[in-house]
Design an enzyme around this catalytic site. Structure first.
Site, short mmCIF file in Angstrom:
data_model
loop_
_atom_site.label_atom_id
_atom_site.label_comp_id
_atom_site.label_asym_id
_atom_site.label_seq_id
_atom_site.Cartn_x
_atom_site.Cartn_y
_atom_site.Cartn_z
CD GLU A 1 -29.84 18.36 5.44
OE1 GLU A 1 -30.39 19.17 6.20
OE2 GLU A 1 -30.48 17.67 4.61
CD GLU B 1 -31.03 23.19 4.81
OE1 GLU B 1 -32.01 22.48 5.12
OE2 GLU B 1 -30.26 22.92 3.89
#
Length: 472
Positions: A171, A360
């Protein structure tokens, strides 16, 4: 599209089922065995930065208790475990001297996972920068691309023959938005100029790490490297020109800022408008470095955003409209499974047929601090899992090349600046005693794995009778 989510579900035999964690969130023992200080070790000690003054000093004690947690992985039936490496455990000063004890810790874990038939999936960087490098400018210093490549090379040489999947960064948008634009995450800066610089250095570092992987790890179908991004699909609040333009800015800033350089060698056209005078066009050589051939993309998905024009919202001039009729998690994220299907279809349309892993996906709902029952009933989280797995299946049915799914998270853990106030785990953690207790979501996920998702066609509630027993 949403109606297709409820078609009969069955995933292929080779679909990869896993769960994920991050080093600072679960490991504890941050300075054990000669490890160096990280940026998060400092950040949590800055007054007012983390809820309730929580730290990762103990967390889930996974650094010491990982063999116990490995047994839970076996009981769930996981095919893969995604975890990150603490850079400062390997290189206490961030560069130069390697810490043998830190490296040996991860070597033991990898070997034990492989012996248990669980594929290690390693993320090189999940936000915990060595403090020694932060002191030298961290992600603002152009030298960090070489520092990161050197760190990655140590791991590729030690583990490249055993670890099938690697990700460079987790991320990067969160790193820059939280760490450099809004100051809510380490290192806690608030500057559009710094955010724009950090984005470039992150992608240069990504590119250098991929180059190191190609040079050091023998090419093989079971040796792959990719990038993990968080995607939040943006839907306009209206068809008005202002809302449509705001949605395009929000999409470029969050969803395309890193994918476009990595997969196209370009930057989104909307970013100069977002960053204003802080924006500097990327030199051609930096775009070429960021644009390395990848074996997969990891997508982290939690929610969507309905976007409206908002001149007061810096720097995007766009803000999200709360959907009042929807269910929201404890982190105030709307539960919107069709957004995951839309995200996967969008990725295929924009970037082609590159293999995708959902690296995720999960939800924070209230759980009590301690549990006496053998399984904790968590119906909202169970419903979230069930509906999002159906959304993944719908995307596969539509032709998207989704190869696997990782639940976030294996364990309740430190939710960064939110401390221990939010719980995402398949396993409940009593932080006072470190006792692990499976949740009903964990039992459902185990059943999903064993039936290849066919159990999702049954509308009955999740199983509450625990998990399969381990064979002797």
């Amino acid at each position: 599209m949403s109606s297709s989510i409820f078609t009969p579900v069955e995933f292929p035999v080779d679909f990869l089922w896993g769960a994920a964690t991050a080093a600072y969130q679960v490991e504890g023992s941050p300075l054990a065995d000669g490890a160096g200080v990280s940026s998060w070790h400092r950040f949590v000690r800055t007054p007012g930065r983390v809820r309730d003054g929580d730290t990762g000093d103990v967390a889930c004690d996974h650094y010491r208790r990982w063999p116990e947690d490995l047994q839970w992985m076996r009981r769930i039936g996981l095919g893969s475990y995604r975890f990150s490496i603490s850079w400062s455990r390997i290189l206490p000063e961030g560069r130069g001297r390697v810490n043998p004890a830190g490296l040996a810790h991860y070597e033991r874990k990898v070997d034990a996972l492989l012996e248990a038939g669980i594929q290690p999936n390693i993320t090189l960087y999940h936000w915990d920068l060595p403090a020694a490098l932060d002191d030298r400018g961290g992600w603002l210093n152009p030298d960090i691309a070489d520092w990161f490549a050197d760190y990655a090379s140590v791991l590729f040489k030690a583990l490249g023959d055993r670890v099938p999947m690697w990700a460079t960064l987790n991320e990067p948008w969160v790193i820059t938005d939280g760490g450099f634009l809004h100051g809510t995450l380490a290192p806690g800066h608030r500057s559009a100029y710094e955010a724009a610089i950090a984005a470039r250095q992150l992608m240069r570092a990504h590119g250098r790490a991929v180059q190191a992987f190609r040079a050091l790890v023998p090419a093989a179908p079971d040796r792959r490297i990719g990038l993990v991004v968080n995607i939040e699909p943006k839907y306009p609040a209206s068809h008005g020109a202002a809302d449509l333009a705001a949605t395009a800015r929000a999409d470029a800033y969050m969803n395309r800022q890193y994918l476009d350089p990595a997969l196209r060698g370009t930057t989104p056209a909307e970013l100069p408008e977002v960053f204003g005078e802080a924006w500097v066009d990327w030199p051609a050589e930096e775009l070429a470095l960021a644009h390395q051939p990848l074996d997969f993309i990891g997508i982290n998905y939690y929610t969507r955003a309905v976007v409206r024009d908002d001149p007061a919202a810096w720097p995007l001039r766009a803000s999200a409209v709360r959907q009042t009729q929807a269910t929201h998690t404890e982190t105030a994220w709307e539960v919107y499974p069709p957004g995951l299907t839309d995200t996967l279809l969008w990725f295929k349309q924009h970037y082609g047929d590159l293999p995708i892993y959902i690296t995720e996906n999960g939800s924070a709902f209230y759980d009590p601090p301690s549990v006496e029952a053998p399984v904790l009933d968590d119906p909202l989280r169970t419903d979230y899992l069930r509906r999002h797995l159906r959304a993944v299946h719908a995307a596969r049915e539509a032709g998207v090349n989704v190869r696997g799914y990782y639940a976030w998270s294996l364990l309740d853990n430190l939710e960064w600046a939110l401390g221990y106030s939010k719980r995402f785990g398949l396993l409940h953690v009593n932080y006072a005693t470190q006792k692990r207790t499976p949740k009903a979501t964990c039992a459902l996920y185990s059943q999903v794995i064993s039936t290849r998702g066919r159990c999702l066609n049954d509308t009955a509630s999740a199983p509450t009778d625990g998990l399969p027993r381990l064979s002797s």
